[in-house]
Design an enzyme around this catalytic site. Structure first.
Site, PDB file in Angstrom:
ATOM      1  N   THR A 133      -1.331  -1.034   7.231  1.00  0.00           N
ATOM      2  CA  THR A 133       0.025  -1.082   6.696  1.00  0.00           C
ATOM      3  C   THR A 133       0.988  -0.229   7.523  1.00  0.00           C
ATOM      4  O   THR A 133       0.575   0.734   8.182  1.00  0.00           O
ATOM      5  CB  THR A 133      -0.003  -0.562   5.238  1.00  0.00           C
ATOM      6  OG1 THR A 133       1.331  -0.366   4.792  1.00  0.00           O
ATOM      7  CG2 THR A 133      -0.731   0.778   5.121  1.00  0.00           C
ATOM      8  N   ASP A 134       2.281  -0.540   7.413  1.00  0.00           N
ATOM      9  CA  ASP A 134       3.301   0.289   8.076  1.00  0.00           C
ATOM     10  C   ASP A 134       3.474   1.634   7.370  1.00  0.00           C
ATOM     11  O   ASP A 134       4.053   2.575   7.932  1.00  0.00           O
ATOM     12  CB  ASP A 134       4.651  -0.451   8.152  1.00  0.00           C
ATOM     13  CG  ASP A 134       5.225  -0.850   6.802  1.00  0.00           C
ATOM     14  OD1 ASP A 134       4.577  -0.595   5.752  1.00  0.00           O
ATOM     15  OD2 ASP A 134       6.327  -1.433   6.779  1.00  0.00           O
ATOM     16  N   GLU A 135       2.936   1.747   6.124  1.00  0.00           N
ATOM     17  CA  GLU A 135       3.157   2.992   5.361  1.00  0.00           C
ATOM     18  C   GLU A 135       2.471   4.191   6.003  1.00  0.00           C
ATOM     19  O   GLU A 135       2.806   5.329   5.686  1.00  0.00           O
ATOM     20  CB  GLU A 135       2.682   2.824   3.913  1.00  0.00           C
ATOM     21  CG  GLU A 135       3.429   1.731   3.206  1.00  0.00           C
ATOM     22  CD  GLU A 135       3.446   1.848   1.684  1.00  0.00           C
ATOM     23  OE1 GLU A 135       3.053   2.887   1.149  1.00  0.00           O
ATOM     24  OE2 GLU A 135       3.864   0.858   1.061  1.00  0.00           O
ATOM     25  N   TYR A 159      -2.134   6.545  -1.269  1.00  0.00           N
ATOM     26  CA  TYR A 159      -2.461   5.220  -0.711  1.00  0.00           C
ATOM     27  C   TYR A 159      -2.333   5.232   0.808  1.00  0.00           C
ATOM     28  O   TYR A 159      -3.279   4.886   1.532  1.00  0.00           O
ATOM     29  CB  TYR A 159      -1.554   4.140  -1.313  1.00  0.00           C
ATOM     30  CG  TYR A 159      -1.546   2.859  -0.491  1.00  0.00           C
ATOM     31  CD1 TYR A 159      -2.686   2.055  -0.412  1.00  0.00           C
ATOM     32  CD2 TYR A 159      -0.413   2.468   0.225  1.00  0.00           C
ATOM     33  CE1 TYR A 159      -2.692   0.887   0.355  1.00  0.00           C
ATOM     34  CE2 TYR A 159      -0.410   1.302   0.996  1.00  0.00           C
ATOM     35  CZ  TYR A 159      -1.552   0.514   1.056  1.00  0.00           C
ATOM     36  OH  TYR A 159      -1.554  -0.623   1.829  1.00  0.00           O
ATOM     37  N   LYS A 163      -5.155   4.853   3.810  1.00  0.00           N
ATOM     38  CA  LYS A 163      -5.131   3.802   4.834  1.00  0.00           C
ATOM     39  C   LYS A 163      -5.089   4.446   6.228  1.00  0.00           C
ATOM     40  O   LYS A 163      -5.732   3.955   7.157  1.00  0.00           O
ATOM     41  CB  LYS A 163      -3.912   2.884   4.642  1.00  0.00           C
ATOM     42  CG  LYS A 163      -3.980   1.987   3.418  1.00  0.00           C
ATOM     43  CD  LYS A 163      -5.114   0.973   3.461  1.00  0.00           C
ATOM     44  CE  LYS A 163      -4.920  -0.124   4.482  1.00  0.00           C
ATOM     45  NZ  LYS A 163      -5.966  -1.175   4.372  1.00  0.00           N
TER      46      LYS A 163
END
Ligand code: NAD
Ligand code: DAU
Length: 352
Positions: A133-135, A159, A163
């Protein structure tokens, strides 16, 4: 030939499985734990299709994964399986650490051992694609350029931290053991089969149910939206053309503040299914307490994927969001089953 997909009963995974089998006759082994987010109804159109082999199980179950690899000898693994909802990670981070970090680690270990025993072309051509993810890059100010693949990792939620940890493990298996890994870091997806805890399906569901449309904080947080089938096509592109050890950012150049997304959804619903009261759905918008540690802005610079592998998205936000609202309006049974929990009863009966 076959590929092993993990988390293929979730939102993106099930779209990927359906898309894959629409483009190829290569068998998919689909390993999914069927957490609250996994729903086999997403894949009901594949019933009786020998190209889809579903196995209920955990990516961290090394004996199960070893047996699956030995039996089916997949040429590639695509790891979608994860706990994916930021708000849930704030309420209870445990499962995020277990699946996203420990689960990915165990999966990597099992795959390393399988890959180590392959020889020749089978070994050379094997790929492990990790869907991220970009997060992991953290948050941007209003004016900063979008995330490139070289942006530092600065995760802000349990989260995104879990990741990020999984991305680092995947990277290390390339540099230390030579495992041919690929990592994709994608922006916010939307489209069919999106679980109605996430912003877009939640707003559609609540609007139609006459409930409040909750906007966290001032609603000016920006997300970069990508229609889910574009993410699926990006993954297929990276799998076939990506360079092992590389990471690829995936995004649709669709930055939107949350409030604008919600207003767009309300206007499309006003047009396609006006409320019984005759009032605009935007009257249901309600400002609520902000998410702790809420990232202000995400934006993906997807130029590497375009330049090196030739991928571009097929949908604009305008086409994708309309298709999405239409899908939810035409699939109210699916929404009803998910929100009432009926799909869980069915799965418990099926797998007890
Ligand atoms: P989702 O929550 O809808 O689906 C996750 C799936 O993984 C479910 O089917 C669940 O049953 C399964 N699963 C969970 N734990 C498991 C385990 N231990 N073993 C096997 N299966 C397990 O998630 P999603 O939105 O489809 O996201 C899929 C992947 O893409 C995730 O890795 C997520 O981090 C990443 N991602 C999501 C988005 C997005 O906008 N949704 C954007 C970028 C990246
Ligand atoms: O950026 C990619 C990520 O996008 C993925 O890695 C995650 O798995 C996925 O869940 C998604 O994370 P977000 O936190 O961005 O998505 P969510 O739909 O939960 O929220 C989108 C934005 O809307 C976010 O700024 C929070 C806000 N929001 C969300 C909900 C559920 C609200 O304002 N109200 C809400 O009720």
């Amino acid at each position: 030939m076959s590929i092993l997909v993990t988390g293929g009963a979730g939102f993106i995974g099930s779209n990927f499985v359906l898309e894959w089998l629409a483009h190829s006759d290569e068998t998919i082994i689909n390993l999914d734990k069927l957490t609250y987010a996994g729903n086999l109804q997403n894949l009901s159109s594949l019933e009786g299709d020998d190209r889809h082999i579903f196995v209920r199980g955990d990516i961290g179950d090394q004996n199960l994964v070893k047996d699956l690899l030995e039996k089916h000898q997949p040429r590639a693994i695509i790891n979608f399986a994860a706990e994916s909802h930021v708000d849930r990670s704030i309420l209870g981070p445990d499962e995020f650490v277990q699946t996203n970090i420990v689960g990915t680690f165990r999966l990597l270990e099992t795959v390393r051992s399988y890959w180590g025993n392959l020889t020749g072309e089978a070994k050379e051509d094997f790929r492990f694609l990790h869907v991220s993810t970009d997060e992991v890059y953290g948050t941007l100010t209003e004016t900063e350029p979008g995330f490139t693949e070289n942006h530092p990792y600065q995760p802000n939620s349990p989260y995104s931290a879990s990741k990020a940890a999984s991305d680092h493990l995947v990277r290390s298996y390339f540099h230390t053991y030579g495992l041919p890994v690929l990592t994709t870091n994608c922006s916010n997806n939307y489209g069919p089969y999106h679980f109605p805890e996430k912003l877009i399906p939640l707003i559609i569901h609540n609007a139609l149910a006459g409930k409040q449309l909750p906007i966290y904080g001032d609603g000016q947080q920006v997300r970069d939206w990508l229609y889910v089938t574009d993410h699926c096509s990006a993954i297929r592109t990276v799998l076939s053309k990506g360079e092992p050890g590389e990471t690829y950012n995936v995004g649709g150049w669709n930055e939107k503040p949350n409030l604008e997304v919600v207003q767009t959804l309300c206007s499309i619903l006003d047009e396609l299914q006006p409320s019984e009261s005759g009032k605009p759905y935007s009257d249901q918008i309600t400002y609520v307490k902000d998410r702790p540690g809420h990232d202000r802005r995400y934006a993906i610079d997807a130029r590497k994927l375009q330049r090196e592998l030739g991928w571009t998205p097929g949908e604009t936000f305008e086409t994708g969001i309309r298709k999405t609202v239409e899908w939810y309006l035409n699939n109210q049974d699916w929404v009803e089953n998910v929100t009432s929990g009926n799909y869980r009863d069915w799965m418990e009966a099926q797998y007890s």
